[in-house]
Design a protein around this motif. Sequence first.
Motif, PDB file in Angstrom:
ATOM      1  N   ILE A   1      -1.586   5.424  -4.017  1.00 50.27           N
ATOM      2  CA  ILE A   1      -3.042   5.284  -4.078  1.00 50.27           C
ATOM      3  C   ILE A   1      -3.359   3.950  -4.722  1.00 50.27           C
ATOM      4  O   ILE A   1      -2.824   3.608  -5.777  1.00 50.27           O
ATOM      5  N   GLU A   2      -4.235   3.188  -4.064  1.00 51.55           N
ATOM      6  CA  GLU A   2      -4.554   1.842  -4.536  1.00 51.55           C
ATOM      7  C   GLU A   2      -6.049   1.582  -4.362  1.00 51.55           C
ATOM      8  O   GLU A   2      -6.626   1.901  -3.327  1.00 51.55           O
ATOM      9  N   PRO A   3      -6.711   0.982  -5.374  1.00 47.66           N
ATOM     10  CA  PRO A   3      -8.115   0.624  -5.193  1.00 47.66           C
ATOM     11  C   PRO A   3      -8.258  -0.535  -4.195  1.00 47.66           C
ATOM     12  O   PRO A   3      -7.460  -1.466  -4.213  1.00 47.66           O
ATOM     13  N   TRP A   4      -9.247  -0.422  -3.321  1.00 49.99           N
ATOM     14  CA  TRP A   4      -9.544  -1.482  -2.349  1.00 49.99           C
ATOM     15  C   TRP A   4     -10.553  -2.408  -3.009  1.00 49.99           C
ATOM     16  O   TRP A   4     -11.756  -2.204  -2.925  1.00 49.99           O
ATOM     17  N   THR A   5     -10.050  -3.416  -3.700  1.00 48.40           N
ATOM     18  CA  THR A   5     -10.885  -4.294  -4.516  1.00 48.40           C
ATOM     19  C   THR A   5     -11.098  -5.646  -3.850  1.00 48.40           C
ATOM     20  O   THR A   5     -10.471  -5.963  -2.847  1.00 48.40           O
TER      21      THR A   5
ATOM     22  N   GLN B   1      -5.255   5.734   0.173  1.00 49.22           N
ATOM     23  CA  GLN B   1      -3.878   6.207   0.180  1.00 49.22           C
ATOM     24  C   GLN B   1      -3.310   6.033   1.584  1.00 49.22           C
ATOM     25  O   GLN B   1      -3.983   6.347   2.576  1.00 49.22           O
TER      26      GLN B   1
ATOM     27  N   GLN C   1       0.844  -1.202   0.000  1.00 48.24           N
ATOM     28  CA  GLN C   1       0.000   0.000   0.000  1.00 48.24           C
ATOM     29  C   GLN C   1       0.874   1.245   0.000  1.00 48.24           C
ATOM     30  O   GLN C   1       0.655   2.179  -0.776  1.00 48.24           O
TER      31      GLN C   1
ATOM     32  N   ARG D   1     -10.933   8.346  -3.183  1.00 46.47           N
ATOM     33  CA  ARG D   1     -11.977   8.264  -4.209  1.00 46.47           C
ATOM     34  C   ARG D   1     -13.094   7.400  -3.671  1.00 46.47           C
ATOM     35  O   ARG D   1     -12.860   6.289  -3.193  1.00 46.47           O
TER      36      ARG D   1
ATOM     37  N   ASP E   1     -10.741   4.031  -3.561  1.00 57.50           N
ATOM     38  CA  ASP E   1      -9.292   4.209  -3.621  1.00 57.50           C
ATOM     39  C   ASP E   1      -8.800   4.692  -2.268  1.00 57.50           C
ATOM     40  O   ASP E   1      -9.380   5.607  -1.665  1.00 57.50           O
TER      41      ASP E   1
ATOM     42  N   CYS F   1     -15.467  -0.675  -5.206  1.00 58.96           N
ATOM     43  CA  CYS F   1     -14.219  -0.467  -4.483  1.00 58.96           C
ATOM     44  C   CYS F   1     -14.074   1.025  -4.208  1.00 58.96           C
ATOM     45  O   CYS F   1     -14.833   1.836  -4.744  1.00 58.96           O
TER      46      CYS F   1
END
Length: 137
Positions: free
Chosen positions: A23-27, A85, A18, A66, A83, A81
């Motif tokens: 920034i990463e989508p929480w999928t 950070q 992470q 997001r 996003d 999902c």
Amino acid sequence: MNTWLVKSEPDAFSWAQQVERGIEPWTGVRSHQAKNNLLAMRRNDRAFFYHSNLGREIVGVVEVVREAYPDPTREAGDWVCVDMQAISAFPKPVTLAQIKAESALADIALVRQSRLSVVPVGAEHWRLLCRMGGWKP
């Protein structure tokens, strides 16, 4: 600002990843209740990043950058999902054992609904867990 706890298996997606990715989508959320929690998240909400399975501890804090949108990993259904950070690592990770030993946290969703991957965290619980982890927001 609302506060949450999100779980990830560190061998699938870790705190270090992470931080590295920014920034990463929480999928990959496939529970309707957890999906509803993702839908309730707003920009600037914060969440504890919890390593499940291996470690079983809060290791950091992320922020929603997001709000909910269709999960690109879904094959069918209306999964979403958000996003996230990375904001900060916890100076001292807070283990599940420590959480369960603290009577003031007896009714926290992490303990009551242990299989749910996205749960709300009330303001008092948030402050206590931050103190336990040595983190000052």
